[in-house]
Design a protein around this motif. Structure first.
Motif, PDB file in Angstrom:
ATOM      1  N   MET A 210       0.847  -1.174   0.000  1.00  0.00           N
ATOM      2  CA  MET A 210       0.000   0.000   0.000  1.00  0.00           C
ATOM      3  C   MET A 210       0.893   1.238   0.000  1.00  0.00           C
ATOM      4  O   MET A 210       1.690   1.419   0.909  1.00  0.00           O
ATOM      5  CB  MET A 210      -0.899  -0.006   1.233  1.00  0.00           C
ATOM      6  N   PRO A 211       0.782   2.093  -1.001  1.00  0.00           N
ATOM      7  CA  PRO A 211       1.672   3.246  -1.072  1.00  0.00           C
ATOM      8  C   PRO A 211       1.211   4.447  -0.252  1.00  0.00           C
ATOM      9  O   PRO A 211       1.917   5.424  -0.166  1.00  0.00           O
ATOM     10  CB  PRO A 211       1.680   3.583  -2.554  1.00  0.00           C
ATOM     11  N   TYR A 212       0.027   4.389   0.375  1.00  0.00           N
ATOM     12  CA  TYR A 212      -0.482   5.534   1.126  1.00  0.00           C
ATOM     13  C   TYR A 212      -0.249   5.359   2.616  1.00  0.00           C
ATOM     14  O   TYR A 212      -0.387   4.263   3.158  1.00  0.00           O
ATOM     15  CB  TYR A 212      -1.986   5.717   0.892  1.00  0.00           C
ATOM     16  N   ILE A 213       0.096   6.474   3.287  1.00  0.00           N
ATOM     17  CA  ILE A 213       0.195   6.491   4.738  1.00  0.00           C
ATOM     18  C   ILE A 213      -0.549   7.710   5.250  1.00  0.00           C
ATOM     19  O   ILE A 213      -0.804   8.655   4.499  1.00  0.00           O
ATOM     20  CB  ILE A 213       1.656   6.502   5.221  1.00  0.00           C
ATOM     21  N   ILE A 214      -0.899   7.684   6.529  1.00  0.00           N
ATOM     22  CA  ILE A 214      -1.614   8.797   7.145  1.00  0.00           C
ATOM     23  C   ILE A 214      -0.822   9.266   8.354  1.00  0.00           C
ATOM     24  O   ILE A 214      -0.376   8.457   9.163  1.00  0.00           O
ATOM     25  CB  ILE A 214      -3.036   8.387   7.549  1.00  0.00           C
ATOM     26  N   ILE A 215      -0.673  10.589   8.471  1.00  0.00           N
ATOM     27  CA  ILE A 215       0.035  11.201   9.584  1.00  0.00           C
ATOM     28  C   ILE A 215      -0.935  12.148  10.267  1.00  0.00           C
ATOM     29  O   ILE A 215      -1.617  12.934   9.605  1.00  0.00           O
ATOM     30  CB  ILE A 215       1.278  11.992   9.106  1.00  0.00           C
ATOM     31  N   ARG A 216      -1.003  12.055  11.582  1.00  0.00           N
ATOM     32  CA  ARG A 216      -1.847  12.980  12.353  1.00  0.00           C
ATOM     33  C   ARG A 216      -0.992  13.586  13.449  1.00  0.00           C
ATOM     34  O   ARG A 216      -0.273  12.868  14.151  1.00  0.00           O
ATOM     35  CB  ARG A 216      -3.029  12.237  12.967  1.00  0.00           C
ATOM     36  N   GLY A 217      -1.033  14.900  13.577  1.00  0.00           N
ATOM     37  CA  GLY A 217      -0.208  15.547  14.593  1.00  0.00           C
ATOM     38  C   GLY A 217      -0.736  16.898  14.998  1.00  0.00           C
ATOM     39  O   GLY A 217      -1.577  17.492  14.318  1.00  0.00           O
ATOM     40  N   ASN A 218      -0.240  17.388  16.122  1.00  0.00           N
ATOM     41  CA  ASN A 218      -0.643  18.684  16.651  1.00  0.00           C
ATOM     42  C   ASN A 218       0.466  19.701  16.442  1.00  0.00           C
ATOM     43  O   ASN A 218       1.641  19.375  16.515  1.00  0.00           O
ATOM     44  CB  ASN A 218      -0.968  18.566  18.144  1.00  0.00           C
ATOM     45  N   LEU A 219       0.077  20.945  16.190  1.00  0.00           N
ATOM     46  CA  LEU A 219       1.061  22.016  16.065  1.00  0.00           C
ATOM     47  C   LEU A 219       1.127  22.848  17.338  1.00  0.00           C
ATOM     48  O   LEU A 219       2.111  23.513  17.594  1.00  0.00           O
ATOM     49  CB  LEU A 219       0.732  22.909  14.866  1.00  0.00           C
ATOM     50  N   ALA A 220       0.069  22.813  18.157  1.00  0.00           N
ATOM     51  CA  ALA A 220       0.067  23.486  19.447  1.00  0.00           C
ATOM     52  C   ALA A 220       0.536  22.483  20.501  1.00  0.00           C
ATOM     53  O   ALA A 220       0.280  21.292  20.392  1.00  0.00           O
ATOM     54  CB  ALA A 220      -1.332  23.993  19.780  1.00  0.00           C
ATOM     55  N   SER A 221       1.185  22.982  21.512  1.00  0.00           N
ATOM     56  CA  SER A 221       1.763  22.110  22.529  1.00  0.00           C
ATOM     57  C   SER A 221       0.687  21.498  23.425  1.00  0.00           C
ATOM     58  O   SER A 221      -0.211  22.181  23.899  1.00  0.00           O
ATOM     59  CB  SER A 221       2.723  22.937  23.385  1.00  0.00           C
ATOM     60  N   TYR A 222       0.783  20.166  23.648  1.00  0.00           N
ATOM     61  CA  TYR A 222      -0.114  19.476  24.577  1.00  0.00           C
ATOM     62  C   TYR A 222       0.331  19.677  26.021  1.00  0.00           C
ATOM     63  O   TYR A 222      -0.463  19.879  26.909  1.00  0.00           O
ATOM     64  CB  TYR A 222      -0.139  17.970  24.287  1.00  0.00           C
ATOM     65  N   SER A 223       1.621  19.555  26.268  1.00  0.00           N
ATOM     66  CA  SER A 223       2.155  19.668  27.620  1.00  0.00           C
ATOM     67  C   SER A 223       3.620  20.078  27.522  1.00  0.00           C
ATOM     68  O   SER A 223       4.196  20.103  26.445  1.00  0.00           O
ATOM     69  CB  SER A 223       2.034  18.336  28.359  1.00  0.00           C
ATOM     70  N   HIS A 224       4.211  20.361  28.661  1.00  0.00           N
ATOM     71  CA  HIS A 224       5.621  20.759  28.650  1.00  0.00           C
ATOM     72  C   HIS A 224       6.550  19.558  28.504  1.00  0.00           C
ATOM     73  O   HIS A 224       7.607  19.657  27.908  1.00  0.00           O
ATOM     74  CB  HIS A 224       5.958  21.536  29.920  1.00  0.00           C
ATOM     75  N   LYS A 225       6.158  18.398  29.037  1.00  0.00           N
ATOM     76  CA  LYS A 225       7.016  17.221  28.961  1.00  0.00           C
ATOM     77  C   LYS A 225       7.060  16.656  27.544  1.00  0.00           C
ATOM     78  O   LYS A 225       8.120  16.353  27.015  1.00  0.00           O
ATOM     79  CB  LYS A 225       6.533  16.150  29.938  1.00  0.00           C
ATOM     80  N   TYR A 226       5.905  16.477  26.926  1.00  0.00           N
ATOM     81  CA  TYR A 226       5.806  15.985  25.554  1.00  0.00           C
ATOM     82  C   TYR A 226       4.928  16.944  24.764  1.00  0.00           C
ATOM     83  O   TYR A 226       3.733  16.730  24.635  1.00  0.00           O
ATOM     84  CB  TYR A 226       5.207  14.575  25.507  1.00  0.00           C
ATOM     85  N   PRO A 227       5.524  18.016  24.227  1.00  0.00           N
ATOM     86  CA  PRO A 227       4.684  19.026  23.567  1.00  0.00           C
ATOM     87  C   PRO A 227       4.029  18.567  22.271  1.00  0.00           C
ATOM     88  O   PRO A 227       2.973  19.069  21.912  1.00  0.00           O
ATOM     89  CB  PRO A 227       5.646  20.173  23.309  1.00  0.00           C
ATOM     90  N   TRP A 228       4.623  17.605  21.563  1.00  0.00           N
ATOM     91  CA  TRP A 228       4.056  17.166  20.292  1.00  0.00           C
ATOM     92  C   TRP A 228       3.859  15.667  20.279  1.00  0.00           C
ATOM     93  O   TRP A 228       4.593  14.920  20.915  1.00  0.00           O
ATOM     94  CB  TRP A 228       4.961  17.563  19.124  1.00  0.00           C
ATOM     95  N   ARG A 229       2.870  15.273  19.491  1.00  0.00           N
ATOM     96  CA  ARG A 229       2.590  13.845  19.308  1.00  0.00           C
ATOM     97  C   ARG A 229       2.159  13.661  17.864  1.00  0.00           C
ATOM     98  O   ARG A 229       1.228  14.309  17.396  1.00  0.00           O
ATOM     99  CB  ARG A 229       1.490  13.404  20.255  1.00  0.00           C
ATOM    100  N   VAL A 230       2.862  12.795  17.153  1.00  0.00           N
ATOM    101  CA  VAL A 230       2.580  12.544  15.745  1.00  0.00           C
ATOM    102  C   VAL A 230       2.326  11.056  15.578  1.00  0.00           C
ATOM    103  O   VAL A 230       3.152  10.228  15.959  1.00  0.00           O
ATOM    104  CB  VAL A 230       3.770  12.974  14.846  1.00  0.00           C
ATOM    105  N   LEU A 231       1.178  10.719  15.002  1.00  0.00           N
ATOM    106  CA  LEU A 231       0.822   9.328  14.748  1.00  0.00           C
ATOM    107  C   LEU A 231       1.018   9.039  13.268  1.00  0.00           C
ATOM    108  O   LEU A 231       0.513   9.776  12.420  1.00  0.00           O
ATOM    109  CB  LEU A 231      -0.634   9.059  15.123  1.00  0.00           C
ATOM    110  N   VAL A 232       1.760   7.993  12.954  1.00  0.00           N
ATOM    111  CA  VAL A 232       2.024   7.609  11.572  1.00  0.00           C
ATOM    112  C   VAL A 232       1.460   6.205  11.368  1.00  0.00           C
ATOM    113  O   VAL A 232       1.832   5.276  12.075  1.00  0.00           O
ATOM    114  CB  VAL A 232       3.537   7.622  11.250  1.00  0.00           C
ATOM    115  N   SER A 233       0.550   6.075  10.407  1.00  0.00           N
ATOM    116  CA  SER A 233      -0.105   4.788  10.142  1.00  0.00           C
ATOM    117  C   SER A 233       0.166   4.342   8.715  1.00  0.00           C
ATOM    118  O   SER A 233       0.113   5.153   7.787  1.00  0.00           O
ATOM    119  CB  SER A 233      -1.611   4.893  10.341  1.00  0.00           C
ATOM    120  N   GLY A 234       0.433   3.051   8.552  1.00  0.00           N
ATOM    121  CA  GLY A 234       0.541   2.471   7.227  1.00  0.00           C
ATOM    122  C   GLY A 234       1.946   2.265   6.699  1.00  0.00           C
ATOM    123  O   GLY A 234       2.107   1.840   5.562  1.00  0.00           O
ATOM    124  N   LEU A 235       2.967   2.542   7.496  1.00  0.00           N
ATOM    125  CA  LEU A 235       4.335   2.349   7.021  1.00  0.00           C
ATOM    126  C   LEU A 235       4.693   0.870   6.974  1.00  0.00           C
ATOM    127  O   LEU A 235       4.246   0.084   7.795  1.00  0.00           O
ATOM    128  CB  LEU A 235       5.335   3.052   7.949  1.00  0.00           C
TER     129      LEU A 235
END
Length: 107
Positions: A1-26
């Protein structure tokens, strides 16, 4: 399958882990290559969570041959916007087997 989906935030969630990016289909080889660019977090059968800014992951995936084909944003909470990117990787067309090309020429 050549398609993947990435979901992520540009605003900070917290100070410890400000970003979270989910990558599906790799596929496994792409996961190995992507891990050279970033730190992986949680993993299940289809999704990997990276705790880095989305631009870091998108740039790494572009180096690996993926291109953004669509994007959208959703207001998950009042304070946070999440973005989703669909990416596609081009694959070379397989060369026909020599026996197949011979059969086609003799017809």
């Amino acid at each position: 399958m050549p398609y993947i989906i990435i979901r992520g935030n540009l605003a900070s969630y917290s100070h410890k882990y400000p970003w979270r990016v989910l990558v599906s289909g790799l596929k496994a080889p792409d996961i190995e290559q992507l891990n050279k660019f970033s730190c992986g977090g949680l993993v299940d059968e289809t999704t990997i969570v990276y705790l880095v800014h989305p631009c870091h992951i998108l740039s790494a995936l572009e180096i690996l041959g993926f291109r953004v084909v669509a994007s959208s944003s959703t207001a998950v909470k009042q304070d946070y916007n999440e973005y989703m990117w669909t990416m596609r990787k081009e694959f070379a067309e397989p060369e026909p087997l020599e026996t197949e090309s011979v059969k086609l020429k003799t017809r």
